[in-house]
Design a protein around this motif. Structure first.
Motif, PDB file in Angstrom:
ATOM      1  N   UNK A  26      -5.096   6.637   6.645  1.00  0.00           N
ATOM      2  CA  UNK A  26      -3.712   6.508   6.190  1.00  0.00           C
ATOM      3  C   UNK A  26      -3.607   6.293   4.690  1.00  0.00           C
ATOM      4  N   UNK A  27      -4.490   5.458   4.149  1.00  0.00           N
ATOM      5  CA  UNK A  27      -4.466   5.214   2.703  1.00  0.00           C
ATOM      6  C   UNK A  27      -4.803   6.489   1.944  1.00  0.00           C
TER       7      UNK A  27
ATOM      8  N   UNK B 263      -1.024   0.177   0.321  1.00  0.00           N
ATOM      9  CA  UNK B 263       0.260  -0.507   0.182  1.00  0.00           C
ATOM     10  C   UNK B 263       0.422  -1.144  -1.184  1.00  0.00           C
ATOM     11  N   UNK B 264      -0.631  -1.743  -1.709  1.00  0.00           N
ATOM     12  CA  UNK B 264      -0.501  -2.379  -3.028  1.00  0.00           C
ATOM     13  C   UNK B 264      -0.288  -1.340  -4.112  1.00  0.00           C
TER      14      UNK B 264
ATOM     15  N   UNK C 208       7.328   9.661  -4.136  1.00  0.00           N
ATOM     16  CA  UNK C 208       6.320   9.619  -3.059  1.00  0.00           C
ATOM     17  C   UNK C 208       5.926   8.194  -2.679  1.00  0.00           C
ATOM     18  N   UNK C 209       5.918   7.282  -3.636  1.00  0.00           N
ATOM     19  CA  UNK C 209       5.588   5.886  -3.324  1.00  0.00           C
ATOM     20  C   UNK C 209       6.684   5.243  -2.490  1.00  0.00           C
ATOM     21  N   UNK C 210       7.930   5.561  -2.797  1.00  0.00           N
ATOM     22  CA  UNK C 210       9.044   5.028  -1.989  1.00  0.00           C
ATOM     23  C   UNK C 210       8.927   5.527  -0.555  1.00  0.00           C
ATOM     24  N   UNK C 211       8.628   6.807  -0.388  1.00  0.00           N
ATOM     25  CA  UNK C 211       8.471   7.376   0.952  1.00  0.00           C
ATOM     26  C   UNK C 211       7.285   6.724   1.664  1.00  0.00           C
ATOM     27  N   UNK C 212       6.182   6.530   0.944  1.00  0.00           N
ATOM     28  CA  UNK C 212       5.004   5.893   1.544  1.00  0.00           C
ATOM     29  C   UNK C 212       5.310   4.461   1.972  1.00  0.00           C
ATOM     30  N   UNK C 213       6.015   3.704   1.131  1.00  0.00           N
ATOM     31  CA  UNK C 213       6.337   2.307   1.464  1.00  0.00           C
ATOM     32  C   UNK C 213       7.240   2.251   2.687  1.00  0.00           C
TER      33      UNK C 213
ATOM     34  N   UNK D 224       6.235   0.399   6.275  1.00  0.00           N
ATOM     35  CA  UNK D 224       7.057  -0.565   7.011  1.00  0.00           C
ATOM     36  C   UNK D 224       7.345  -0.081   8.425  1.00  0.00           C
ATOM     37  N   UNK D 225       7.663   1.192   8.573  1.00  0.00           N
ATOM     38  CA  UNK D 225       7.913   1.729   9.916  1.00  0.00           C
ATOM     39  C   UNK D 225       6.649   1.612  10.764  1.00  0.00           C
TER      40      UNK D 225
END
Length: 185
Positions: free
Chosen positions: A139-140, A147-148, A161-166, A170-171
């Motif tokens: 996943x990473x 996540x960090x 892309x970071x907003x979508x990943x975050x 959370x989901x």
């Protein structure tokens, strides 16, 4: 000296994180922990078998210092700056966890049911660790960072892309806690 043993308030820790992120952005660096695994594998010679590990790892030495700082900082915090290892959780949550086998719910950050050495001798626990590690690693890599990296560095840099990943992190966390975790325990 009591302030040393209590969590720092958001108005102290938040600006400190901001200062670090501004310094990294100004230096053209990106913060993240999963990229260090790639660097360490490259140092150990993984580039001989996979093109993914063929890169100039010396340019990432600064990030290895961050890992060392996290390890040392965690040790100092756990052994010298913590007076009470217990975690304040809702009594209903503690009761629900005890039903699932977590006898020491709320007594520490790392429940013995998941983080004791006995997990390594239990086939189910070992299988869950291996599968979980593979999924987290995949996943990473698939998300282009951990996540960090996305939540702190990517969002600070206003990367979509970071907003979508975050949001995906959370989901995924909610699905794990509410649907998969009850099936496993």
């Amino acid at each position: 000296m009591n302030w040393i043993y209590n969590p720092w308030p958001w108005y102290v820790s938040g600006p400190l994180i901001t200062l670090v992120m501004v310094a990294l952005l100004m230096a053209g660096k990106r913060f993240g922990m999963s990229s260090n695994l790639r660097t360490m594998c490259t140092i150990c010679g993984a580039g001989k078998t996979s093109g993914f590990f063929r890169f100039d790892w010396k340019a990432q030495r600064w990030n290895l210092v961050v890992v060392l700082g996290v390890i040392i900082g965690g040790f100092i915090a756990a052994h010298f700056l913590s007076t009470d290892p217990s975690v304040t959780i809702n009594p209903k949550v503690a009761a629900a966890l005890k039903i699932k086998g977590f006898e020491n719910a709320g007594e520490g950050y790392m429940p013995e049911l998941l983080f004791s050495n006995e997990v390594l001798t239990d086939p189910k626990g070992l299988l869950l660790l291996v599968i979980g590690g593979l999924l987290v690693g995949f996943g990473a890599r698939y998300a282009g960072g951990c996540t960090s990296g996305h939540a702190i560095s990517g969002l600070s840099d206003l990367q979509l892309p970071s907003l979508i990943a975050v949001i995906g992190f959370f989901i995924g966390g909610l699905v794990m806690v509410h649907f998969l975790f009850p099936l496993l325990f």
